[in-house]
Design a protein around this motif. Structure first.
Motif, PDB file in Angstrom:
ATOM      1  N   THR A 205      -9.988   4.279  -3.760  1.00  0.00           N
ATOM      2  CA  THR A 205     -10.719   3.045  -3.428  1.00  0.00           C
ATOM      3  C   THR A 205      -9.750   1.874  -3.305  1.00  0.00           C
ATOM      4  N   LYS A 206      -8.749   1.820  -4.172  1.00  0.00           N
ATOM      5  CA  LYS A 206      -7.743   0.747  -4.120  1.00  0.00           C
ATOM      6  C   LYS A 206      -6.981   0.792  -2.792  1.00  0.00           C
TER       7      LYS A 206
ATOM      8  N   LYS B 207       0.834  -1.206   0.000  1.00  0.00           N
ATOM      9  CA  LYS B 207       0.000   0.000   0.000  1.00  0.00           C
ATOM     10  C   LYS B 207       0.869   1.257   0.000  1.00  0.00           C
TER      11      LYS B 207
ATOM     12  N   TRP C  87     -10.769   5.894  -8.164  1.00  0.00           N
ATOM     13  CA  TRP C  87     -10.361   4.491  -8.202  1.00  0.00           C
ATOM     14  C   TRP C  87      -9.094   4.260  -7.376  1.00  0.00           C
ATOM     15  N   PHE C  88      -8.146   5.182  -7.476  1.00  0.00           N
ATOM     16  CA  PHE C  88      -6.907   5.056  -6.706  1.00  0.00           C
ATOM     17  C   PHE C  88      -7.211   5.053  -5.204  1.00  0.00           C
TER      18      PHE C  88
ATOM     19  N   VAL D 289       2.488   1.725  -3.434  1.00  0.00           N
ATOM     20  CA  VAL D 289       1.529   2.283  -4.404  1.00  0.00           C
ATOM     21  C   VAL D 289       1.344   3.781  -4.174  1.00  0.00           C
TER      22      VAL D 289
ATOM     23  N   LEU E 143      -9.246  -0.470  -0.085  1.00  0.00           N
ATOM     24  CA  LEU E 143      -9.389  -1.927  -0.128  1.00  0.00           C
ATOM     25  C   LEU E 143      -8.158  -2.625   0.438  1.00  0.00           C
ATOM     26  N   LEU E 144      -6.983  -2.066   0.199  1.00  0.00           N
ATOM     27  CA  LEU E 144      -5.763  -2.642   0.767  1.00  0.00           C
ATOM     28  C   LEU E 144      -5.767  -2.526   2.291  1.00  0.00           C
TER      29      LEU E 144
END
Length: 290
Positions: A181-182, A31, A178-179, A34, A185-186
């Motif tokens: 949200t990713k 995470k 989207w980023f 990213v 989610l992580l």
């Protein structure tokens, strides 16, 4: 009792809990990788070292404040402030997951655990409902702020003092739905790993609470720990008291509850802190030899 449980027929579960430590910090390292890739490209190995080192460096800080700053030590000099700023997005995502899951855990506890014979000492249903309402409002506000982060930053940049340091937060303006949200989610995945560890350890020490009840009560416990100011070294006592209060509602195996809490604390907090300290020592030795 503790050694017998950890080495008996359930020992494979104890081993699995230890192995899940790698998944726990692996997800967190990925995470962070990213997140900071928009500032500076880093390898997964470097991200793991930064995550463990940050964990060790803020071990005695209140509620682990400053972990983002500690991780930024692994970035180049010109990128550290930017990395520290964007890392806060990851911290914010974890807070949101903590609040959402904690609120769901409280709802489950309210309707499926608490009754005439099972009640929290000093907290009536009225006050519990009020607390959940406040938490619900706070959680919604946090989620809105998280997904409107770029808008908030642009708004803050209108302040002259903030505008002067725009270069620090400019990368955060580019984070799309989207980023974000990713990243969320992580954080949720890491949270699930922690819940699984607790469920398995409860079974190892034969506490006798179902997996669903354990997950709900752990969520409530994590929410309490995130709100109550504490340092990691002193957290074990608070964690033990909260565990007894919550899990004691459904189990009389108090020793098993304490053993579970202590084991998780050692595995997830002490072992990574020791590993991180070794990496930090390596950094200091390397700099001293320059």
């Amino acid at each position: 009792m503790i050694l017998a449980s950890a080495s008996g027929s359930q020992s494979w579960k104890f081993i699995l809990v230890v192995l899940l430590l790698g998944a726990n910090f692996g997800v967190e390292a990925f995470k962070w990788k990213v997140l900071v890739n928009s500032v500076q490209k880093v390898s997964f190995g470097k991200a793991m070292k930064a995550t463990l080192s940050g964990h060790a460096l803020v071990f005695n800080s209140i509620n682990r404040l400053g972990e983002s700053a500690a991780r930024s030590l692994y970035l180049d000099d010109g990128h550290r402030l930017k990395g520290m700023a964007i890392s806060m997005v990851g911290s914010m995502s974890l807070i949101i997951v903590n609040f959402v899951m904690g609120l769901l855990g409280m709802l489950y506890m309210r309707f499926f655990i608490l009754d005439a014979t099972h009640h929290l000492e000093g907290l009536s249903m009225f006050w519990l409902t009020g607390l959940m309402s406040v938490l619900c409002f706070g959680t919604i506000l946090l989620i809105v702020m998280y997904y409107k982060l770029s808008w908030l930053i642009r708004l803050l940049e209108k302040i002259p003092f903030v505008a002067r340091y725009r270069f620090v937060v400019e990368n955060m303006e580019k984070l799309d739905w989207w980023f974000l949200t990713k990243i969320l989610l992580l954080s949720a995945l890491r949270y699930v790993v922690f819940i699984v560890q607790y469920v398995l350890m409860m079974q190892v020490f034969e506490v006798g609470i179902s997996a669903v009840d354990t997950a709900a009560l752990v969520a409530v416990m994590l929410l309490v720990l995130s709100i109550v100011p504490s340092i990691t070294l002193a957290e074990l006592g608070i964690r033990g008291e909260v565990s007894l209060l919550l899990f004691g509602l459904l189990s009389s195996n108090l020793l098993g509850i304490i053993a579970t809490t202590g084991s998780i604390w050692i595995i997830n907090l002490i072992i990574p802190a020791v590993a991180g300290s070794i990496f930090l020592l390596g950094i200091r030795l390397f700099r001293n030899n320059k």
